[in-house]
Design a protein around this motif. Sequence first.
Motif, PDB file in Angstrom:
ATOM      1  N   ASP A  90       0.823  -1.210   0.000  1.00 62.67           N
ATOM      2  CA  ASP A  90       0.000   0.000   0.000  1.00 62.67           C
ATOM      3  C   ASP A  90       0.859   1.262   0.000  1.00 62.67           C
ATOM      4  O   ASP A  90       0.623   2.182  -0.782  1.00 62.67           O
ATOM      5  N   LEU A  91       1.855   1.288   0.868  1.00 62.27           N
ATOM      6  CA  LEU A  91       2.717   2.468   0.961  1.00 62.27           C
ATOM      7  C   LEU A  91       3.496   2.703  -0.330  1.00 62.27           C
ATOM      8  O   LEU A  91       3.688   3.850  -0.747  1.00 62.27           O
ATOM      9  N   LEU A  92       3.929   1.635  -0.968  1.00 61.17           N
ATOM     10  CA  LEU A  92       4.650   1.766  -2.230  1.00 61.17           C
ATOM     11  C   LEU A  92       3.737   2.323  -3.323  1.00 61.17           C
ATOM     12  O   LEU A  92       4.130   3.208  -4.090  1.00 61.17           O
ATOM     13  N   VAL A  93       2.514   1.828  -3.391  1.00 69.66           N
ATOM     14  CA  VAL A  93       1.558   2.346  -4.371  1.00 69.66           C
ATOM     15  C   VAL A  93       1.285   3.830  -4.100  1.00 69.66           C
ATOM     16  O   VAL A  93       1.294   4.650  -5.021  1.00 69.66           O
ATOM     17  N   MET A  94       1.074   4.172  -2.838  1.00 66.46           N
ATOM     18  CA  MET A  94       0.823   5.582  -2.489  1.00 66.46           C
ATOM     19  C   MET A  94       2.004   6.469  -2.892  1.00 66.46           C
ATOM     20  O   MET A  94       1.808   7.565  -3.428  1.00 66.46           O
ATOM     21  N   ALA A 107     -13.361   7.713  -8.070  1.00 65.44           N
ATOM     22  CA  ALA A 107     -12.888   6.414  -8.541  1.00 65.44           C
ATOM     23  C   ALA A 107     -12.231   6.508  -9.915  1.00 65.44           C
ATOM     24  O   ALA A 107     -11.112   6.021 -10.113  1.00 65.44           O
ATOM     25  N   ARG A 108     -12.891   7.126 -10.866  1.00 68.31           N
ATOM     26  CA  ARG A 108     -12.340   7.209 -12.221  1.00 68.31           C
ATOM     27  C   ARG A 108     -10.981   7.903 -12.222  1.00 68.31           C
ATOM     28  O   ARG A 108     -10.044   7.455 -12.875  1.00 68.31           O
ATOM     29  N   ASN A 109     -10.870   8.984 -11.475  1.00 66.45           N
ATOM     30  CA  ASN A 109      -9.612   9.738 -11.435  1.00 66.45           C
ATOM     31  C   ASN A 109      -8.455   8.891 -10.933  1.00 66.45           C
ATOM     32  O   ASN A 109      -7.361   8.917 -11.504  1.00 66.45           O
ATOM     33  N   ILE A 110      -8.674   8.137  -9.864  1.00 68.51           N
ATOM     34  CA  ILE A 110      -7.564   7.366  -9.302  1.00 68.51           C
ATOM     35  C   ILE A 110      -7.212   6.183 -10.197  1.00 68.51           C
ATOM     36  O   ILE A 110      -6.043   5.836 -10.338  1.00 68.51           O
ATOM     37  N   PHE A 111      -8.200   5.553 -10.841  1.00 69.40           N
ATOM     38  CA  PHE A 111      -7.877   4.445 -11.741  1.00 69.40           C
ATOM     39  C   PHE A 111      -7.127   4.944 -12.977  1.00 69.40           C
ATOM     40  O   PHE A 111      -6.209   4.268 -13.460  1.00 69.40           O
ATOM     41  N   LEU A 112      -7.471   6.109 -13.479  1.00 74.50           N
ATOM     42  CA  LEU A 112      -6.711   6.687 -14.592  1.00 74.50           C
ATOM     43  C   LEU A 112      -5.268   6.946 -14.165  1.00 74.50           C
ATOM     44  O   LEU A 112      -4.331   6.669 -14.910  1.00 74.50           O
ATOM     45  N   ARG A 113      -5.105   7.464 -12.964  1.00 76.89           N
ATOM     46  CA  ARG A 113      -3.761   7.756 -12.440  1.00 76.89           C
ATOM     47  C   ARG A 113      -2.950   6.471 -12.289  1.00 76.89           C
ATOM     48  O   ARG A 113      -1.774   6.422 -12.653  1.00 76.89           O
ATOM     49  N   VAL A 114      -3.566   5.422 -11.753  1.00 84.20           N
ATOM     50  CA  VAL A 114      -2.885   4.128 -11.611  1.00 84.20           C
ATOM     51  C   VAL A 114      -2.381   3.654 -12.971  1.00 84.20           C
ATOM     52  O   VAL A 114      -1.236   3.211 -13.100  1.00 84.20           O
ATOM     53  N   ASN A 115      -3.220   3.763 -13.983  1.00 85.39           N
ATOM     54  CA  ASN A 115      -2.829   3.281 -15.307  1.00 85.39           C
ATOM     55  C   ASN A 115      -1.790   4.164 -15.980  1.00 85.39           C
ATOM     56  O   ASN A 115      -1.042   3.697 -16.838  1.00 85.39           O
ATOM     57  N   GLU A 116      -1.705   5.429 -15.592  1.00 81.25           N
ATOM     58  CA  GLU A 116      -0.646   6.304 -16.086  1.00 81.25           C
ATOM     59  C   GLU A 116       0.693   5.974 -15.433  1.00 81.25           C
ATOM     60  O   GLU A 116       1.724   5.963 -16.080  1.00 81.25           O
ATOM     61  N   VAL A 117       0.657   5.736 -14.125  1.00 80.15           N
ATOM     62  CA  VAL A 117       1.878   5.563 -13.346  1.00 80.15           C
ATOM     63  C   VAL A 117       2.460   4.165 -13.474  1.00 80.15           C
ATOM     64  O   VAL A 117       3.674   4.002 -13.619  1.00 80.15           O
ATOM     65  N   PHE A 118       1.634   3.147 -13.433  1.00 75.66           N
ATOM     66  CA  PHE A 118       2.117   1.768 -13.452  1.00 75.66           C
ATOM     67  C   PHE A 118       2.143   1.245 -14.883  1.00 75.66           C
ATOM     68  O   PHE A 118       1.282   0.508 -15.316  1.00 75.66           O
ATOM     69  N   LYS A 119       3.181   1.673 -15.608  1.00 72.67           N
ATOM     70  CA  LYS A 119       3.300   1.320 -17.022  1.00 72.67           C
ATOM     71  C   LYS A 119       4.391   0.304 -17.298  1.00 72.67           C
ATOM     72  O   LYS A 119       4.344  -0.384 -18.304  1.00 72.67           O
ATOM     73  N   ASN A 120       5.392   0.233 -16.441  1.00 73.41           N
ATOM     74  CA  ASN A 120       6.512  -0.640 -16.782  1.00 73.41           C
ATOM     75  C   ASN A 120       6.648  -1.796 -15.789  1.00 73.41           C
ATOM     76  O   ASN A 120       6.136  -1.754 -14.677  1.00 73.41           O
ATOM     77  N   GLN A 121       7.347  -2.796 -16.216  1.00 73.61           N
ATOM     78  CA  GLN A 121       7.505  -4.018 -15.435  1.00 73.61           C
ATOM     79  C   GLN A 121       8.184  -3.768 -14.092  1.00 73.61           C
ATOM     80  O   GLN A 121       7.822  -4.376 -13.093  1.00 73.61           O
ATOM     81  N   LYS A 122       9.116  -2.859 -14.026  1.00 72.12           N
ATOM     82  CA  LYS A 122       9.825  -2.566 -12.772  1.00 72.12           C
ATOM     83  C   LYS A 122       8.853  -2.090 -11.696  1.00 72.12           C
ATOM     84  O   LYS A 122       8.860  -2.581 -10.572  1.00 72.12           O
ATOM     85  N   ASP A 123       8.008  -1.118 -12.047  1.00 73.03           N
ATOM     86  CA  ASP A 123       7.026  -0.616 -11.083  1.00 73.03           C
ATOM     87  C   ASP A 123       6.070  -1.723 -10.643  1.00 73.03           C
ATOM     88  O   ASP A 123       5.725  -1.825  -9.465  1.00 73.03           O
ATOM     89  N   LEU A 124       5.660  -2.533 -11.568  1.00 75.15           N
ATOM     90  CA  LEU A 124       4.733  -3.624 -11.255  1.00 75.15           C
ATOM     91  C   LEU A 124       5.389  -4.683 -10.379  1.00 75.15           C
ATOM     92  O   LEU A 124       4.778  -5.184  -9.439  1.00 75.15           O
ATOM     93  N   GLU A 125       6.616  -5.024 -10.683  1.00 72.77           N
ATOM     94  CA  GLU A 125       7.330  -6.027  -9.880  1.00 72.77           C
ATOM     95  C   GLU A 125       7.555  -5.539  -8.462  1.00 72.77           C
ATOM     96  O   GLU A 125       7.479  -6.311  -7.517  1.00 72.77           O
ATOM     97  N   ASP A 126       7.826  -4.245  -8.310  1.00 65.72           N
ATOM     98  CA  ASP A 126       8.011  -3.681  -6.970  1.00 65.72           C
ATOM     99  C   ASP A 126       6.791  -3.935  -6.095  1.00 65.72           C
ATOM    100  O   ASP A 126       6.912  -4.268  -4.921  1.00 65.72           O
TER     101      ASP A 126
END
Length: 148
Positions: A90-94, A107-126
């Motif tokens: 949770d803290l890492l995502v925040m 809800a829509r705003n935060i899901f759009l932000r998640v999809n903008e920020v979490f684009k690469n494998q490194k961020d996802l693996e973290d």
Amino acid sequence: MIKILGNGEYSDKIKIRAHHLLCMQGYQGYGYSSGFEKNMDDIIVYLESHPQHPLEVVKEADAICSHCPYLKDGHCNKSVNSGLLMEKMDLLVMKKLDIDNREETGARNIFLRVNEVFKNQKDLEDVCGDCSWRNRCLWLLSRIQRDE
């Protein structure tokens, strides 16, 4: 605490753990119990049809956890360290979203932000590296394949 009103509406903002913002997008109907699955389905369907509904992003048990059989005294007891691992995610995502605990957003705003920020494998693996659902999460798998 949110309540579902008789008309299928939620009475208040919905508290969502930060890492669940990722999980909700790749959820495939699998879960820890039938009650957990129904609750997750209901929240996702509701937010899809009410994209402006307010969410409170947190680092603790949320509306999804409320139906998890591993929730004991407000904490995840799936394994010895699971509560700490969930909070770390949770803290890492925040941090990556640049939001604070208990921040409120639509809800829509935060899901759009998640999809903008979490684009690469490194961020996802973290965040998702040790998740037991990672092989069933279509959102995660589609982003990893796109990055390869």
